[in-house]
Design a protein around this motif. Structure first.
Motif, PDB file in Angstrom:
ATOM      1  N   VAL A  92       0.877  -1.256   0.061  1.00 47.61           N
ATOM      2  CA  VAL A  92       0.048   0.118   0.020  1.00 47.61           C
ATOM      3  C   VAL A  92       0.968   1.255  -0.145  1.00 47.61           C
TER       4      VAL A  92
ATOM      5  N   ASN B 236       3.782   1.618  -1.200  1.00 48.10           N
ATOM      6  CA  ASN B 236       4.492   1.650  -2.612  1.00 48.10           C
ATOM      7  C   ASN B 236       3.450   1.823  -3.706  1.00 48.10           C
ATOM      8  N   GLU B 237       2.304   2.071  -3.262  1.00 43.40           N
ATOM      9  CA  GLU B 237       1.119   2.214  -4.347  1.00 43.40           C
ATOM     10  C   GLU B 237       1.131   0.833  -5.442  1.00 43.40           C
ATOM     11  N   GLU B 238       1.418  -0.281  -4.715  1.00 45.97           N
ATOM     12  CA  GLU B 238       1.284  -1.366  -5.765  1.00 45.97           C
ATOM     13  C   GLU B 238       0.051  -2.066  -5.534  1.00 45.97           C
TER      14      GLU B 238
ATOM     15  N   THR C 232      -4.214  -0.975  -3.419  1.00 47.02           N
ATOM     16  CA  THR C 232      -4.985   0.223  -2.619  1.00 47.02           C
ATOM     17  C   THR C 232      -5.138  -0.484  -1.346  1.00 47.02           C
TER      18      THR C 232
ATOM     19  N   GLY D  12       5.137   7.590   4.092  1.00 49.49           N
ATOM     20  CA  GLY D  12       4.298   6.629   3.245  1.00 49.49           C
ATOM     21  C   GLY D  12       3.275   6.093   4.613  1.00 49.49           C
TER      22      GLY D  12
ATOM     23  N   ARG E 289       0.573   8.775   5.281  1.00 48.62           N
ATOM     24  CA  ARG E 289      -0.543   8.843   4.038  1.00 48.62           C
ATOM     25  C   ARG E 289      -1.627   7.658   4.557  1.00 48.62           C
TER      26      ARG E 289
ATOM     27  N   GLU F 106      -5.397   7.897   5.546  1.00 51.25           N
ATOM     28  CA  GLU F 106      -6.543   7.244   4.531  1.00 51.25           C
ATOM     29  C   GLU F 106      -7.484   6.496   5.594  1.00 51.25           C
TER      30      GLU F 106
END
Lengths: 268, 84
Positions: free
Chosen positions: A63, A65-67, A69, A101, A104, A108
């Motif tokens: 998550v 590393n935005e690999e 959601t 990270g 972030r 969320e």
């Protein structure tokens, strides 16, 4: 407003993951949408304690590393639909977590969850630092034993100086003591530090005492948080802790030796 | 705890020892936590300078740092040998 709780101790093996699993389940069972995050990158174990190890597809580092959601990585608990687990990565890269990270992901989660429980790894390295950095409340898990008490004191120093709240001169983190693996009969014999002894040294608000209990190993064997074992002493102790954290006034239990005279006389 | 335990109840438990050790250790670690990191090096160098002029041992000098809301105090204590 969402609250971030860190479960921390410094020392390993004192019951951080057991506690994280139990209180996260307890909060969710009380109707609060809760996420529990494993910060022990490389040594993932919360998934086992929660019994969802076979459902892990994506993890915390994916998550960041935005690999994946957040919704792809969060695992809904099988016993309670208000509880979600975010598992740690098994990567050996110790820099996989970054402050930016983690911040972030927590931001969320805060939009959707009431409580976010951060299960800290042992030690004072990066994972432990990031687990506590964004916390509003800290549950300091301590065993009535010299090395654990010393390490807890060390963690308290870090919570007061190295957290986001400390750095930005905000209200300090609320710190609570959870004394685990407590044996009232050994305390009575003078073989184990008492609740009062530990509080004299750490001067913390006592949230609860968890007695040494067979039910904890039984719970981890089967992958169900011990708080769901409502008949067990440890399960009830965790339920009390959740209630106290939510503002209920519950008398402390499991501090006194409750064994009957005859059981004492003949052992057991 | 069984019947036998009642006969050795006079034996002093180890918990009191644990508490005493912890109280000393924790107090010490809390006081040294806020100290500046240069303190040990400062102590070493000061000792070297003093030893150039006076014959003193390793533990003749102590440097302590204290902090309250108003000020920070660096206290230097040197014990000189007896003049004969």
């Amino acid at each position: 407003m969402a609250r971030i709780i860190v479960v921390t101790s410094g020392k390993g093996g004192v019951g951080k993951t057991t506690t994280s699993a139990a209180i996260a389940m307890g909060l969710a069972k009380r109707g609060h949408k809760t996420a529990v995050i494993d910060f022990d990158v490389g040594l993932r174990n919360l998934d086992l304690i929660m019994g969802c190890e076979r459902r892990v597809v994506y993890d915390f580092v994916n998550v960041i590393n935005e690999e994946a959601t957040l919704n792809q990585a969060l695992i809904r608990d099988k016993n309670c639909n208000l509880l979600y687990i975010l598992p740690a990565s098994q990567t050996r890269d110790k820099d996989a977590l970054s402050q930016e990270g983690v911040g972030r992901v927590l931001d969320e989660l805060k939009k959707d969850f009431k409580y976010i429980v951060c299960d800290s790894p042992a030690g004072i390295e990066k994972g432990a630092h990031l687990a506590m950095y964004f916390a509003d409340d800290a549950f300091v898990v301590t065993n009535p034993e010299v090395s654990s008490v010393r390490d807890s004191d060390r963690m308290l120093g870090l919570l007061a100086s190295k957290s986001r709240r400390a750095e930005q001169n905000e209200e300090p983190i609320n710190e609570f003591l959870l004394l685990t693996r407590y044996s009232p009969d050994r305390v009575k014999l003078g073989e184990m530090l008492s609740v009062d002894d530990v509080q004299d040294i750490l001067s913390l608000h006592l949230l609860g005492v968890i007695p040494e209990s067979k039910s904890v190993l039984n719970a981890s064997n089967s992958g169900t948080p011990v708080i769901l074992d409502e008949k067990s002493d440890a399960g009830q102790a965790y339920a009390d802790i959740v209630a106290r954290y939510l503002g209920e006034d519950r008398p402390h239990r499991f501090i006194e030796d409750k064994k009957g005279f005859f059981r004492k006389l003949f052992g057991g | 705890m069984s019947l036998l335990d009642y006969f050795r109840i006079s034996k002093v438990g180890t918990a009191s020892v644990a508490k005493e050790r912890l109280q000393i250790l924790v107090a010490h670690e809390r006081s040294s936590k806020n100290q500046p990191s240069y303190l040990p090096q400062l102590q070493k160098e000061l000792l070297a300078v003093i030893q150039k002029y006076v014959n003193v041992g390793q533990d003749a000098i102590s440097v302590s740092f204290e902090q309250d809301e108003e000020q920070e105090t660096l206290e230097l204590n040197i014990v000189l040998p007896d003049q004969k």
